[in-house]
Design an enzyme around this catalytic site. Structure first.
Site, mmCIF file in Angstrom:
data_model
loop_
_atom_site.group_PDB
_atom_site.id
_atom_site.type_symbol
_atom_site.label_atom_id
_atom_site.label_comp_id
_atom_site.label_asym_id
_atom_site.label_seq_id
_atom_site.Cartn_x
_atom_site.Cartn_y
_atom_site.Cartn_z
ATOM 1 N N GLU A 158 -9.348 7.294 -3.291
ATOM 2 C CA GLU A 158 -9.384 7.192 -4.746
ATOM 3 C C GLU A 158 -8.100 7.782 -5.325
ATOM 4 O O GLU A 158 -7.340 8.441 -4.608
ATOM 5 C CB GLU A 158 -10.610 7.919 -5.302
ATOM 6 C CG GLU A 158 -11.922 7.303 -4.825
ATOM 7 C CD GLU A 158 -13.137 7.928 -5.491
ATOM 8 O OE1 GLU A 158 -12.955 8.843 -6.320
ATOM 9 O OE2 GLU A 158 -14.265 7.496 -5.170
ATOM 10 N N PRO A 159 -7.838 7.556 -6.617
ATOM 11 C CA PRO A 159 -6.618 8.093 -7.221
ATOM 12 C C PRO A 159 -6.438 9.592 -7.013
ATOM 13 O O PRO A 159 -5.318 10.086 -6.895
ATOM 14 C CB PRO A 159 -6.792 7.752 -8.704
ATOM 15 C CG PRO A 159 -7.624 6.511 -8.698
ATOM 16 C CD PRO A 159 -8.575 6.690 -7.553
ATOM 17 N N ILE A 211 -6.561 0.312 -1.446
ATOM 18 C CA ILE A 211 -7.554 -0.344 -0.601
ATOM 19 C C ILE A 211 -6.946 -1.597 0.035
ATOM 20 O O ILE A 211 -6.679 -2.591 -0.645
ATOM 21 C CB ILE A 211 -8.827 -0.701 -1.389
ATOM 22 C CG1 ILE A 211 -9.373 0.550 -2.090
ATOM 23 C CG2 ILE A 211 -9.865 -1.324 -0.462
ATOM 24 C CD1 ILE A 211 -9.651 1.731 -1.176
ATOM 25 N N HIS A 222 22.581 -0.764 14.473
ATOM 26 C CA HIS A 222 23.053 -1.966 13.779
ATOM 27 C C HIS A 222 24.183 -1.676 12.799
ATOM 28 O O HIS A 222 24.784 -2.612 12.252
ATOM 29 C CB HIS A 222 21.891 -2.623 13.021
ATOM 30 C CG HIS A 222 20.948 -3.393 13.889
ATOM 31 N ND1 HIS A 222 20.082 -2.794 14.773
ATOM 32 C CD2 HIS A 222 20.742 -4.729 14.012
ATOM 33 C CE1 HIS A 222 19.365 -3.720 15.378
ATOM 34 N NE2 HIS A 222 19.747 -4.895 14.956
ATOM 35 N N GLY A 268 26.371 -1.085 9.627
ATOM 36 C CA GLY A 268 26.248 -1.604 8.265
ATOM 37 C C GLY A 268 25.228 -2.714 8.146
ATOM 38 O O GLY A 268 24.536 -2.829 7.132
ATOM 39 N N GLU A 270 -4.267 6.783 7.019
ATOM 40 C CA GLU A 270 -5.306 7.268 7.934
ATOM 41 C C GLU A 270 -5.155 8.761 8.221
ATOM 42 O O GLU A 270 -5.504 9.232 9.301
ATOM 43 C CB GLU A 270 -5.295 6.517 9.269
ATOM 44 C CG GLU A 270 -5.527 5.029 9.214
ATOM 45 C CD GLU A 270 -6.905 4.640 8.736
ATOM 46 O OE1 GLU A 270 -7.778 4.333 9.544
ATOM 47 O OE2 GLU A 270 -7.093 4.623 7.509
#
Length: 380
Positions: free
Chosen positions: A126-127, A156, A337, A339, A362
């Site tokens: 929840e928030p 969710i 990699h 740049g 989680e």
């Protein structure tokens, strides 16, 4: 101790690797840009039985072990973790009903989830209730022969796409965590409002939304398991979910390693492939070593779960180490990699954005360290 996969597991691994390369890789970058939900890939995986992989055969699943599940999650995440996390959220929902649901609930809800006819979501966060899951404010009140749910859920996964949701709500606020219960809610339930896909750093084509429950009524028989046992149920589900997130982290890390190997062999500097450089070789070696260690932690936790043995500590260890190893691998991949790693020309920048969530979802890395510490202090 046998660290080798069975022939059946190896066959599944190869099948999923081919599927990921053929079905996920071509559109992964585009979906990341647009946020388009990967329905075509999800439907194909449903038809293949992957969304019922570990669920009982008598309810439409394939009845496979949790190591097989970890293998599937890793192979999907190697290419597109948004598809993998869609599977993880669905599995939480279906596994919750399988573990604690009544026979009638399993026939009515688990069977279509196992067969891939419906998509599931699991609504706990929840928030103002993330790591402190017991602080949820969504309420469920008994009204005649039904339950009335009121509240808000957030972050969710599959929330706006799911046909079936398992929702945690407080049935006695005075009892705190001991007053939480779980309910099955239909995705089309009147009063269930669904937000838009959250504009996220990574996992952009994964459906992640807020849910608004306003006078949502569900039949009394939609209570999952015993009244006030929802928090205990949720914690058990999270233990298993952490194995899935750890497997996802290993897959993301593997994508980083494979892309880095290919680039280092091709990229020329000072007249030689940069793979000849010791600095590059050491980064590749570190990535490979940590990912192998992470995978073994995942398999250990999965094997304990398959054997019906307590695995909470091992799941937290796997999730903690694998998620942080994935972030380190992604950082090294961007460095290899150069740049180009900082552009969208190669997938490693996406892997870096995705790896970070594995340290948060989680249960954060900090929460995993608390779980591990509490358990080792009890044992010594």
């Amino acid at each position: 101790m046998d660290f080798e996969l069975t022939e059946e597991q190896r066959s599944l691994q190869e099948e999923m690797r081919r599927f990921a390369d053929a079905e996920l890789k071509p559109g992964a970058s585009s979906r990341d840009k647009t946020g388009e939900f990967p329905w075509p890939a999800v439907k194909k995986l449903q038809q293949m039985g992957m969304f019922g992989l570990t669920l009982p055969k008598e309810y439409g699943g394939l009845g496979r072990d949790f190591i097989s599940y970890a293998i599937v999650v890793e192979e999907l995440s190697r290419v597109d973790a948004s598809v993998a996390i869609t599977l993880l959220a669905h599995t939480l929902c279906a596994s919750h009903i399988n573990a604690f649901g009544s026979a009638a609930q399993k026939l009515d809800h688990l069977v279509p989830l196992s067969r891939g006819e419906k998509l599931g979501a699991w609504a706990l966060t929840e928030p103002e209730a993330g790591s402190d899951a017991a602080a949820i404010r969504t309420r469920a009140r008994r009204v005649g022969d039904s339950w009335q749910l009121e509240g808000n859920k957030f972050f969710i996964t599959n929330g706006s796409q799911a046909d079936t949701l398992v929702v945690m709500a407080s049935t006695d606020a005075d009892l705190g965590a001991k007053g939480i219960s779980a309910f099955i809610v239909g995705g089309d339930a009147p009063g269930l409002g669904k937000g838009k896909n959250i504009d996220k750093l990574g996992f952009r084509s994964s459906d992640t939304v807020g849910l608004m429950l306003r006078d949502v009524r569900v039949p009394a028989e939609n209570l999952v398991g015993e009244l006030h046992r929802g928090f205990v149920q949720a914690m058990e589900m999270l233990d298993a979910g952490r194995i899935g997130v750890a497997a996802m982290a290993v897959g993301i890390g593997r994508g980083c390693l494979e892309e880095s190997l290919a680039y280092a062999r091709k990229r020329q500097a000072f007249g030689h492939p940069i793979a000849d450089s010791q600095a590059i070789q050491w980064m590749l070696a570190d990535m490979a070593t940590e990912l192998d260690a992470a995978r073994l932690l995942v398999y250990r936790a999965a094997r304990l779960k398959d054997n019906g043995t307590t695995f909470s500590r091992e799941a937290s260890m796997a999730k903690l180490f694998a998620s942080e190893a994935a972030t380190r691998a992604a950082l090294k991949a961007v460095q290899v990699h150069g740049g180009y790693g900082y552009t969208r020309s190669f997938p490693v920048e996406r892997y870096l954005r995705e790896a970070k969530l594995c340290e948060i979802g989680e249960g954060t890395s900090e929460m995993q360290r608390m779980v591990i510490a509490r358990q080792i202090l009890k044992e010594t």
